[in-house]
Each structure stands twice: as C-alpha cells, then as structure tokens.
Write a protein that holds these residues in place. Structure first.
Motif, mmCIF file in Angstrom:
data_model
loop_
_atom_site.group_PDB
_atom_site.id
_atom_site.type_symbol
_atom_site.label_atom_id
_atom_site.label_comp_id
_atom_site.label_asym_id
_atom_site.label_seq_id
_atom_site.Cartn_x
_atom_site.Cartn_y
_atom_site.Cartn_z
ATOM 1 N N VAL A 7 8.004 13.614 -28.813
ATOM 2 C CA VAL A 7 6.641 14.031 -28.501
ATOM 3 C C VAL A 7 5.625 13.369 -29.422
ATOM 4 C CG1 VAL A 7 6.559 16.133 -29.932
ATOM 5 C CG2 VAL A 7 5.221 15.992 -27.807
ATOM 6 N N VAL A 8 5.973 13.174 -30.675
ATOM 7 C CA VAL A 8 5.033 12.543 -31.607
ATOM 8 C C VAL A 8 4.804 11.087 -31.199
ATOM 9 C CG1 VAL A 8 4.623 11.898 -34.017
ATOM 10 C CG2 VAL A 8 5.634 14.136 -33.468
ATOM 11 N N GLU A 9 5.877 10.370 -30.869
ATOM 12 C CA GLU A 9 5.738 8.982 -30.403
ATOM 13 C C GLU A 9 4.903 8.930 -29.125
ATOM 14 O OE1 GLU A 9 9.743 7.599 -29.907
ATOM 15 O OE2 GLU A 9 10.190 7.748 -32.041
ATOM 16 N N LEU A 10 5.184 9.842 -28.195
ATOM 17 C CA LEU A 10 4.460 9.888 -26.924
ATOM 18 C C LEU A 10 2.964 10.088 -27.156
ATOM 19 C CD1 LEU A 10 4.364 10.131 -23.787
ATOM 20 C CD2 LEU A 10 4.809 12.575 -24.107
ATOM 21 N N LEU A 11 2.610 11.069 -27.962
ATOM 22 C CA LEU A 11 1.197 11.372 -28.195
ATOM 23 C C LEU A 11 0.488 10.261 -28.968
ATOM 24 C CD1 LEU A 11 1.565 15.174 -28.974
ATOM 25 C CD2 LEU A 11 0.699 14.137 -26.863
ATOM 26 N N LYS A 12 1.181 9.664 -29.933
ATOM 27 C CA LYS A 12 0.572 8.552 -30.670
ATOM 28 C C LYS A 12 0.386 7.341 -29.758
ATOM 29 C CE LYS A 12 1.780 9.677 -35.432
ATOM 30 N NZ LYS A 12 2.434 9.182 -36.666
ATOM 31 N N GLN A 13 1.319 7.112 -28.848
ATOM 32 C CA GLN A 13 1.158 6.027 -27.873
ATOM 33 C C GLN A 13 -0.070 6.282 -27.005
ATOM 34 O OE1 GLN A 13 2.357 3.011 -27.334
ATOM 35 N NE2 GLN A 13 1.110 2.808 -25.503
ATOM 36 N N GLN A 14 -0.252 7.512 -26.589
ATOM 37 C CA GLN A 14 -1.440 7.837 -25.794
ATOM 38 C C GLN A 14 -2.713 7.640 -26.615
ATOM 39 O OE1 GLN A 14 -0.686 11.760 -24.214
ATOM 40 N NE2 GLN A 14 0.580 10.939 -22.564
ATOM 41 N N HIS A 15 -2.679 7.964 -27.896
ATOM 42 C CA HIS A 15 -3.836 7.716 -28.751
ATOM 43 C C HIS A 15 -4.144 6.216 -28.810
ATOM 44 C CE1 HIS A 15 -3.914 11.717 -31.237
ATOM 45 N NE2 HIS A 15 -4.229 11.877 -29.966
ATOM 46 N N ARG A 16 -3.111 5.373 -28.867
ATOM 47 C CA ARG A 16 -3.338 3.912 -28.851
ATOM 48 C C ARG A 16 -3.975 3.491 -27.529
ATOM 49 N NH1 ARG A 16 1.428 4.255 -31.811
ATOM 50 N NH2 ARG A 16 2.804 3.957 -30.022
#
Length: 184
Positions: A7-16
């Motif tokens: 989930v952290v990777e997913l959300l950070k990818q969305q932030h990018r």
C-alpha cells in the motif's frame, strides 16, 4: 517492488503521478491543459477517497498519535477538495485559474510529502508485508467505486460511504457523457 503490491508503494506511486499531472497542467495550453486538469482532478478524487476509506482509519487505529496525524492530513485534503471544486468551474486558460492552480499545487505537494513522512512510512513500522498487501487491495477496491470529482465535506469513511456511491454514479455518468462528446 515486491510480488504483492504494498500500500505504501501504491500510494507513493500515485503521488508521483499527481506530481507529473501537476507539471503537465502547468506546461500545457488550451484543450491539452483542460484534459490534463480533468485527469488530475479524477486521480486526486479517487486517491483521496481511498485514503479516507481505508488508509486513514487504519492509521488512526495503529499509529501512535494516529488521530493527530490523520486529522492534520484530512484538514489539508478538505481544503484541497474545496479549491479543486472551485477550479473545476473556471476555464483553464483564465488568469485566476493559473494563480489558484499554482497555490493548490504547492499545497497538495506539501500535503503529499507530509503524508508520506508522517503516515505512509510509519505504516511499514506497524504492519507486516501481508497486511500492507491487504491494504493495497482495499485501496484499489475503494478507488474502483470512488467518485471522480472532489466532494467537499466527505472527509471520512462514514461520509464517503453515505455520499460516495451516489456521487460516484453521477461523476462516472458525467465522465462517460464528456468522453462520448469528445470532451475528455
């Protein structure tokens, strides 16, 4: 990246992706700017709804000081929803759009950085990989049903569950009509 999405990777990818769309809106003109802005609004609305329904409640329960962390982020998100809603009624070429968009960009990017530091990174400290993967699946499910436009005042899971399904149907109908008319 691990086999199971985190989930952290997913959300950070969305932030990018959000940062890239802010750049695209800022760098484009006319119909391209309008299209990029609509994609940005959609991503922000879907992303924030999933955070409000899945991530924030989990953080409140599992992070030390979780209520304070989440309350600060929700307040920032609510301000951004209000500005996004106002910007949506303006022509993307209008001078007032540019000024308000520039301020929104700074606020959203500051919010994303704070969210990553104070909430997302700390989730890894209190959640095993399996739990992070489960949260990622829950975020994706929430995003699949989320409204595609900002709806100020729906800043909690309960409010999203009450208003979200109706707003999502209305938003997705508008999206389909806009696409059918060639106004993506």
């Amino acid at each position: 990246m691990s086999e199971q999405p985190d989930v952290v990777e997913l959300l950070k990818q969305q932030h990018r992706q959000i940062r890239e769309l802010f750049d695209e809106v800022g760098d484009s003109k006319d119909a391209d700017r309008t299209d990029a802005f609509h994609r940005l609004v959609r991503l922000l609305a879907v992303h924030e709804t999933a955070e409000e329904e899945v991530v924030h409640p989990y953080a409140r329960r599992h992070l030390a000081g979780g209520d304070q962390v989440v309350d600060a982020r929700v307040e920032e998100e609510e301000r951004a929803k209000q500005v996004l809603s106002e910007l949506s009624s303006l022509d993307t070429g209008a001078p007032e759009f540019h000024d308000r968009f520039t301020a929104l960009r700074q606020d959203v990017l500051t919010h994303a950085d704070a969210e990553e530091r104070t909430e997302f990174d700390r989730l890894r400290d209190v959640t095993d990989q399996r739990g992070l993967a489960t949260l990622a699946r829950a975020v994706k499910a929430a995003e699949a049903l989320a409204p595609t436009r900002p709806h100020p005042g729906t800043d909690s899971a309960a409010k999203n569950l009450a208003a979200g399904p109706v707003a999502a149907v209305v938003d997705r109908t508008r999206d389909a009509v806009r696409k059918a008319m060639g106004n993506s």
